[in-house]
Design an enzyme around this catalytic site. Structure first.
Site, PDB file in Angstrom:
ATOM      1  N   PRO A  21       0.837  -1.207   0.000  1.00 52.10           N
ATOM      2  CA  PRO A  21       0.000   0.000   0.000  1.00 52.10           C
ATOM      3  C   PRO A  21       0.872   1.257   0.000  1.00 52.10           C
ATOM      4  O   PRO A  21       1.928   1.287   0.642  1.00 52.10           O
ATOM      5  CB  PRO A  21      -0.777  -0.092   1.315  1.00 52.10           C
ATOM      6  N   LEU A  25       1.459   2.593   8.206  1.00 55.15           N
ATOM      7  CA  LEU A  25       1.365   3.227   9.516  1.00 55.15           C
ATOM      8  C   LEU A  25       2.697   3.103  10.240  1.00 55.15           C
ATOM      9  O   LEU A  25       3.178   1.994  10.485  1.00 55.15           O
ATOM     10  CB  LEU A  25       0.269   2.539  10.357  1.00 55.15           C
ATOM     11  N   THR A  27       5.120   3.503  13.602  1.00 54.38           N
ATOM     12  CA  THR A  27       4.828   3.248  15.021  1.00 54.38           C
ATOM     13  C   THR A  27       5.952   3.678  15.967  1.00 54.38           C
ATOM     14  O   THR A  27       5.903   3.356  17.149  1.00 54.38           O
ATOM     15  CB  THR A  27       4.537   1.747  15.266  1.00 54.38           C
ATOM     16  N   TYR A  57      11.998  -0.148  18.453  1.00 53.89           N
ATOM     17  CA  TYR A  57      10.823   0.643  18.869  1.00 53.89           C
ATOM     18  C   TYR A  57      10.175   0.029  20.113  1.00 53.89           C
ATOM     19  O   TYR A  57       9.320   0.644  20.731  1.00 53.89           O
ATOM     20  CB  TYR A  57       9.782   0.737  17.750  1.00 53.89           C
ATOM     21  N   LYS A  85      12.658  -4.427  11.551  1.00 58.73           N
ATOM     22  CA  LYS A  85      14.031  -4.076  11.141  1.00 58.73           C
ATOM     23  C   LYS A  85      15.078  -4.721  12.033  1.00 58.73           C
ATOM     24  O   LYS A  85      14.864  -4.891  13.239  1.00 58.73           O
ATOM     25  CB  LYS A  85      14.201  -2.548  11.175  1.00 58.73           C
ATOM     26  N   SER A 157      17.562   0.457   4.959  1.00 54.63           N
ATOM     27  CA  SER A 157      17.078   1.709   5.530  1.00 54.63           C
ATOM     28  C   SER A 157      18.293   2.579   5.820  1.00 54.63           C
ATOM     29  O   SER A 157      19.354   2.064   6.152  1.00 54.63           O
ATOM     30  CB  SER A 157      16.298   1.414   6.815  1.00 54.63           C
ATOM     31  N   ARG A 266      -6.723  10.343  14.249  1.00 55.79           N
ATOM     32  CA  ARG A 266      -5.981  10.820  13.070  1.00 55.79           C
ATOM     33  C   ARG A 266      -5.826   9.764  11.976  1.00 55.79           C
ATOM     34  O   ARG A 266      -5.279  10.049  10.904  1.00 55.79           O
ATOM     35  CB  ARG A 266      -4.591  11.288  13.491  1.00 55.79           C
TER      36      ARG A 266
HETATM   37  P1  NDP Z   1       6.081  11.506  11.247  1.00 57.35           P
HETATM   38  O1  NDP Z   1       6.562  12.466  10.225  1.00 57.35           O
HETATM   39  O2  NDP Z   1       5.199  10.407  10.852  1.00 57.35           O
HETATM   40  O3  NDP Z   1       5.395  12.404  12.373  1.00 57.35           O
HETATM   41  C1  NDP Z   1       4.807  11.848  13.498  1.00 57.35           C
HETATM   42  C2  NDP Z   1       4.344  13.015  14.392  1.00 57.35           C
HETATM   43  O4  NDP Z   1       3.324  13.767  13.712  1.00 57.35           O
HETATM   44  C3  NDP Z   1       3.756  12.541  15.683  1.00 57.35           C
HETATM   45  O5  NDP Z   1       4.065  13.513  16.680  1.00 57.35           O
HETATM   46  C4  NDP Z   1       2.267  12.555  15.423  1.00 57.35           C
HETATM   47  O6  NDP Z   1       1.564  12.785  16.625  1.00 57.35           O
HETATM   48  C5  NDP Z   1       2.117  13.718  14.484  1.00 57.35           C
HETATM   49  N1  NDP Z   1       1.026  13.567  13.505  1.00 57.35           N
HETATM   50  C6  NDP Z   1       0.611  12.436  12.893  1.00 57.35           C
HETATM   51  N2  NDP Z   1      -0.383  12.699  12.029  1.00 57.35           N
HETATM   52  C7  NDP Z   1      -0.587  14.031  12.092  1.00 57.35           C
HETATM   53  C8  NDP Z   1      -1.479  14.910  11.435  1.00 57.35           C
HETATM   54  N3  NDP Z   1      -2.353  14.461  10.517  1.00 57.35           N
HETATM   55  N4  NDP Z   1      -1.422  16.228  11.718  1.00 57.35           N
HETATM   56  C9  NDP Z   1      -0.551  16.695  12.646  1.00 57.35           C
HETATM   57  N5  NDP Z   1       0.340  15.923  13.289  1.00 57.35           N
HETATM   58  C10 NDP Z   1       0.306  14.592  13.023  1.00 57.35           C
HETATM   59  O7  NDP Z   1       7.386  11.024  12.025  1.00 57.35           O
HETATM   60  P2  NDP Z   1       8.039   9.662  12.500  1.00 57.35           P
HETATM   61  O8  NDP Z   1       9.367  10.070  12.976  1.00 57.35           O
HETATM   62  O9  NDP Z   1       7.179   8.936  13.438  1.00 57.35           O
HETATM   63  O10 NDP Z   1       8.210   8.802  11.166  1.00 57.35           O
HETATM   64  C11 NDP Z   1       7.189   7.936  10.689  1.00 57.35           C
HETATM   65  C12 NDP Z   1       7.588   6.487  10.843  1.00 57.35           C
HETATM   66  O11 NDP Z   1       8.746   6.198  10.081  1.00 57.35           O
HETATM   67  C13 NDP Z   1       7.994   6.085  12.257  1.00 57.35           C
HETATM   68  O12 NDP Z   1       6.902   5.995  13.123  1.00 57.35           O
HETATM   69  C14 NDP Z   1       8.715   4.812  11.988  1.00 57.35           C
HETATM   70  O13 NDP Z   1       7.788   3.757  11.761  1.00 57.35           O
HETATM   71  C15 NDP Z   1       9.496   5.165  10.714  1.00 57.35           C
HETATM   72  N6  NDP Z   1      10.858   5.680  11.007  1.00 57.35           N
HETATM   73  C16 NDP Z   1      11.932   4.963  10.533  1.00 57.35           C
HETATM   74  C17 NDP Z   1      13.224   5.358  10.801  1.00 57.35           C
HETATM   75  C18 NDP Z   1      14.377   4.550  10.292  1.00 57.35           C
HETATM   76  O14 NDP Z   1      15.525   4.777  10.723  1.00 57.35           O
HETATM   77  N7  NDP Z   1      14.153   3.610   9.385  1.00 57.35           N
HETATM   78  C19 NDP Z   1      13.511   6.576  11.598  1.00 57.35           C
HETATM   79  C20 NDP Z   1      12.311   7.278  11.978  1.00 57.35           C
HETATM   80  C21 NDP Z   1      11.066   6.854  11.683  1.00 57.35           C
HETATM   81  P3  NDP Z   1       0.475  11.760  17.219  1.00 57.35           P
HETATM   82  O15 NDP Z   1       1.104  10.424  17.367  1.00 57.35           O
HETATM   83  O16 NDP Z   1       0.126  12.395  18.524  1.00 57.35           O
HETATM   84  O17 NDP Z   1      -0.669  11.765  16.238  1.00 57.35           O
END
Ligand code: NDP
Length: 313
Positions: A21, A25, A27, A57, A85, A157, A266
């Site tokens: 997809p 999501l 996490t 995580y 991962k 990654s 959300r």
């Molecule tokens: P994101 O860019 O997804 O941002 C997440 C933040 O935005 C949270 O604080 C969330 O708050 C908030 N948020 C979510 N939806 C909305 C919305 N519609 N409007 C306003 N704010 C919103 O950041 P992440 O760093 O979490 O990256 C996404 C995913 O990528 C991670 O969760 C992980 O799975 C992956 N990742 C992988 C990495 C790697 O090294 N491979 C490193 C970092 C991330 P709330 O939860 O309160 O909604």
């Protein structure tokens, strides 16, 4: 009740033919109780079919519990892509790390297993600090685990292009994705084009600009993507949220996105992002926010006791 909207979202095809997809999501930093609820609701009621986690995580267990509940409710295992991962310090026992993840997630196989960081295992306390296997040995082991039926697809990654090209040159089973930081402040235009030519899907992490302010270099701490006037104006024009505008821009660029939310409220907002289009000029104006601003600075890990990661760019 099983959500029938699941099939209406766009899918991308990986280089091994697997469909994924376009919106998954994330996490990272989803706490235990929130994580189980949000994953269950995402799959059962909002059409999410890709869940992204990682050993570090520390939420594979609640995700596993949520998955059991959604499968019991009638969602087919083969319709959900679960990503986890390999942490770099586990490269000395990859099968052991994989089996631990499988046990926590209560699964027989992982759909997409990524090498989280492309660095060897470092041990700065000793005279010879590099203890881990080189990436070609890691890759051969991952291929063996695919052959053994424990993983469907393998990817990377935080992988710089020279390393990706090197893996590509010898891989019997090619990496299907590279999960990297990507958002309008960090557009990585040339890198994305390169991945497209190679046939590796770019998974955009931190697609909304992330919330991990503490990991950012000091000079980037004031940047607040979702408050950018150009995005706020587009959101008002199209009757969407700012987050939806940003996620729609990612899809226009061909990324797979994995926005994280721990809020059930959300979930709908973050997946209903493909059924409208901006003008080319508007998409370009979002790309114009680029500042080459990389928020996930691995150097920060040096101060958090997570082993030492060299900072490379
Ligand atoms: P994101 O860019 O997804 O941002 C997440 C933040 O935005 C949270 O604080 C969330 O708050 C908030 N948020 C979510 N939806 C909305 C919305 N519609 N409007 C306003 N704010 C919103 O950041 P992440 O760093 O979490 O990256 C996404 C995913 O990528 C991670 O969760 C992980 O799975 C992956 N990742 C992988 C990495 C790697 O090294 N491979 C490193 C970092 C991330 P709330 O939860 O309160 O909604």
């Amino acid at each position: 009740m099983v959500d029938s909207t699941a099939t209406s979202q766009p899918y991308l095809t990986l280089n091994n033919g697997t469909k994924i997809p376009a919106i998954g999501l994330g996490t990272y930093l989803a706490t235990e109780g929130d994580c189980k609820t949000v994953v269950r609701e995402a799959i059962l009621n909002h059409g999410y079919r890709n869940i992204d986690t990682a050993k570090v995580y520390e939420n594979e267990e609640p995700i596993g519990e949520a998955l059991q509940e959604v499968f019991a409710a009638g969602i087919k295992r083969e319709d959900v892509i679960v990503t986890t991962k390999l942490w770099h310090s586990d490269k000395l026992d990859i099968e052991g790390a994989l089996r631990t993840s499988l046990k926590k997630l209560q699964l027989d196989y992982i759909d997409l297993y990524l090498v989280h960081w492309m660095v060897p295992v470092m041990d700065w306390e000793n005279e010879n600090p590099i203890r881990g296997p080189p990436i070609h040995k890691v890759w051969a082991e991952l291929e063996r685990l695919v052959d053994a039926g424990l993983i469907k697809s393998i990817g990377v990654s935080n992988c710089a292009i020279p390393i990706l090209v090197d893996i590509w040159s010898y891989a019997r089973i090619k990496p299907v994705v590279n999960q990297v930081e990507l958002h309008p402040y960090f557009v990585q235009k040339d890198s994305v084009e390169f991945h497209k030519k190679l046939g590796v899907v770019v998974q955009a992490y931190a697609p909304l600009g992330s919330s991990t302010w503490s990991l950012r270099p000091d000079k980037l701490k004031d940047l607040n993507l979702l408050a950018e006037p150009v995005l706020v104006a587009l959101a008002a024009k199209y009757g969407k949220s700012v987050g939806q505008i940003v996620l729609n821009w990612h899809l226009w660029r061909g990324h797979q996105v994995i926005p994280k939310t721990a809020k059930v409220a959300r979930l709908a907002e973050n997946i209903q992002v493909w059924d409208f289009k901006l003008t080319e000029e508007e998409y370009e104006s979002i790309s114009g926010l680029n500042q080459d601003a990389r928020f996930f600075n691995p150097k920060a890990f040096e101060f958090s006791g997570w082993n030492h990661l060299p900072y490379f760019e």
